[in-house]
Design a protein around this motif. Structure first.
Motif, mmCIF file in Angstrom:
data_model
loop_
_atom_site.group_PDB
_atom_site.id
_atom_site.type_symbol
_atom_site.label_atom_id
_atom_site.label_comp_id
_atom_site.label_asym_id
_atom_site.label_seq_id
_atom_site.Cartn_x
_atom_site.Cartn_y
_atom_site.Cartn_z
ATOM 1 N N CYS A 41 0.848 -1.195 0.000
ATOM 2 C CA CYS A 41 0.000 0.000 0.000
ATOM 3 C C CYS A 41 0.885 1.247 0.000
ATOM 4 O O CYS A 41 1.981 1.230 0.567
ATOM 5 C CB CYS A 41 -0.862 -0.023 1.259
ATOM 6 S SG CYS A 41 -1.987 1.376 1.423
ATOM 7 N N SER A 43 0.495 3.657 1.749
ATOM 8 C CA SER A 43 0.656 4.003 3.178
ATOM 9 C C SER A 43 1.924 3.365 3.752
ATOM 10 O O SER A 43 2.526 3.910 4.684
ATOM 11 C CB SER A 43 -0.546 3.538 3.995
ATOM 12 O OG SER A 43 -1.727 4.111 3.514
ATOM 13 N N GLU A 64 -1.955 -5.676 4.288
ATOM 14 C CA GLU A 64 -2.899 -6.368 3.395
ATOM 15 C C GLU A 64 -2.472 -7.832 3.415
ATOM 16 O O GLU A 64 -1.819 -8.319 2.484
ATOM 17 C CB GLU A 64 -2.833 -5.784 1.977
ATOM 18 C CG GLU A 64 -3.337 -4.348 1.922
ATOM 19 C CD GLU A 64 -3.400 -3.741 0.517
ATOM 20 O OE1 GLU A 64 -4.173 -2.796 0.315
ATOM 21 O OE2 GLU A 64 -2.660 -4.216 -0.372
ATOM 22 N N ARG A 339 -1.782 -3.201 -8.162
ATOM 23 C CA ARG A 339 -1.303 -3.356 -6.804
ATOM 24 C C ARG A 339 -0.163 -4.361 -6.817
ATOM 25 O O ARG A 339 -0.305 -5.454 -7.366
ATOM 26 C CB ARG A 339 -2.434 -3.899 -5.915
ATOM 27 C CG ARG A 339 -2.192 -3.806 -4.410
ATOM 28 C CD ARG A 339 -2.035 -2.408 -3.951
ATOM 29 N NE ARG A 339 -2.677 -2.086 -2.687
ATOM 30 C CZ ARG A 339 -2.694 -0.842 -2.201
ATOM 31 N NH1 ARG A 339 -2.124 0.151 -2.858
ATOM 32 N NH2 ARG A 339 -3.281 -0.573 -1.058
HETATM 33 ZN ZN ZN Z 1 -3.217 0.574 3.106
#
Ligand code: ZN
Ligand code: NAP
Length: 347
Positions: A41, A43, A64, A339
């Motif tokens: 991610c 983040s 994740e 992703r």
């Molecule tokens: Zn995230």
């Protein structure tokens, strides 16, 4: 203690490198998950580089997480050894405040325990994330994963999926509405798939002209490059709902101009710097500017079940852990399709 290994950073300047550490012994309500895949991610990058401030090192990122239950505590009811399980952005919360009681633990009044970059409930152990081989989590903060979908492509649902699902549901996005997704990255591509599945007419607002074909393949009905002034003018006061997933500095007034009377722009992207907003972008057409953070455990399970029923997964690029820094470089350039997911057997 459970000896574990992963990839960690020691401070905001060093690259991720192999790291050995201990997970806690299982408590009666804990499960041990052997991690198979972990999504990457944006983040993770914001936090290892301390772009939001207050980073706690050493830091094993990753929220994740999917894998198989390999051991359960004595009182565990929800899971048995061999079950598929997932962990998202938090692993605990106070359980007593009004938010926790309402099942929106992500807004815990006393602060949720992040999956990483956080202290565990004992106040001193650093919580470590999913770029690792094992994780110990309370069963109440562990999600059940269907075996119907490819596991590697399910991993990103635990953050990118729920972060886009929750605001779409909260703001009651439905068939017939005009919805725009800003930024076609990890969150954005899940936002497209989910908004399309809810029946909305979906437009991708992107800075990358090269993503048009992909956006349409993901199910979007329209694609607009935000540097195209004529195209932007055509969608003035146009959208019922805009979901903004942008990770960096951007012009909020540009996107607010596209929201129609009584419509909303909801931010989920977390640019490190503050973004200015002109009151004239909001007031003349009673527009709403709001934010939304991931989702609670109940809603995350609901989203996972919804995705299993509707065959929704992430479009992923599977990588070996040694290639993580190269993946970050591509992510910063906006070159994520859509992703990165780490195959943990490469650890
Ligand atoms: Zn995230
Ligand atoms: P990502 O895969 O890197 O995607 C972000 C996309 O935004 C890029 O692909 C790019 O898409 C666009 N973009 C990037 N910089 C931009 C800029 N300066 N101006 C305009 N567009 C720009 O990131 P992600 O993993 O989806 O995460 C997105 C953001 O959400 C991050 O800030 C992350 O920390 C945050 N996040 C928030 C929550 C929450 O609970 N609210 C949860 C998870 C993540 P185009 O090429 O299409 O323009």
């Amino acid at each position: 203690m459970i000896a574990s290994k992963g990839y960690a950073v020691q401070n905001s300047k060093t690259p991720l490198a192999p790291f050995s550490f201990n997970r806690r012994e299982l408590g009666s309500h804990d499960v041990l998950i052997a991690i198979q895949f972990c999504g990457v991610c944006h983040s993770d990058l914001h936090q290892i580089r301390d772009e939001w401030g207050g980073a706690i090192y050493p830091m094993v990122p990753g929220h994740e997480i999917v894998g198989k239950i390999s051991k359960v505590g004595a009182a565990v009811k929800k899971f048995k050894v061999g079950d598929l399980a997932g962990v998202g952005c938090f692993v605990d919360s106070c359980r007593t405040c009004s938010s926790c009681k309402a099942g929106i633990e992500q807004y815990c009044e006393n602060g949720m325990t992040g999956t990483y970059n956080s202290y565990e409930k004992d106040g001193k152990t650093i919580a470590q994330g999913g770029y690792s081989n094992f994780i110990v989590v309370d069963e109440n903060y562990t999600l059940s994963i269907s075996d119907k979908l490819p596991l590697s492509a399910v991993a990103p649902l635990l953050c990118a999926g729920i972060t886009t699902y929750s605001p779409l549901i909260h703001w009651k996005v439905r068939a017939g509405q005009k919805v725009a997704i800003v930024g076609l990255g990890g969150l954005g591509h899940m936002g497209v798939k989910l908004a399309v599945s809810l029946g909305a007419d979906v437009t991708v607002l992107s800075t990358s002209a090269s993503k048009e074909e992909d956006a349409l393949a993901l199910g979007a009905h329209h694609f607009l490059v935000t540097t195209d002034k004529a195209a932007v003018k055509k969608v003035r006061n146009h959208f019922d709902f805009i979901l903004d997933t942008v990770s960096g500095k951007h012009d909020l007034d540009l996107y607010l101009g596209m929201v129609k009377l009584d419509g909303a722009l909801v931010m989920v992207g977390l640019p490190p710097e503050a973004l200015p907003v002109d009151a004239f972008s909001l007031i003349p057409k009673r527009k709403t500017l709001a934010g939304s953070m991931i989702g609670g455990i109940r809603e995350t399970q609901e989203m996972l079940d919804y995705c299993a029923e509707n065959n929704i997964v992430s479009d992923i690029e599977l990588i070996a852990i040694k290639d993580i820094e190269a993946a970050y470089i591509r992510m910063v350039k906006g070159d994520v399709r859509y992703r990165f997911v780490i195959d943990m057997t490469t650890l």
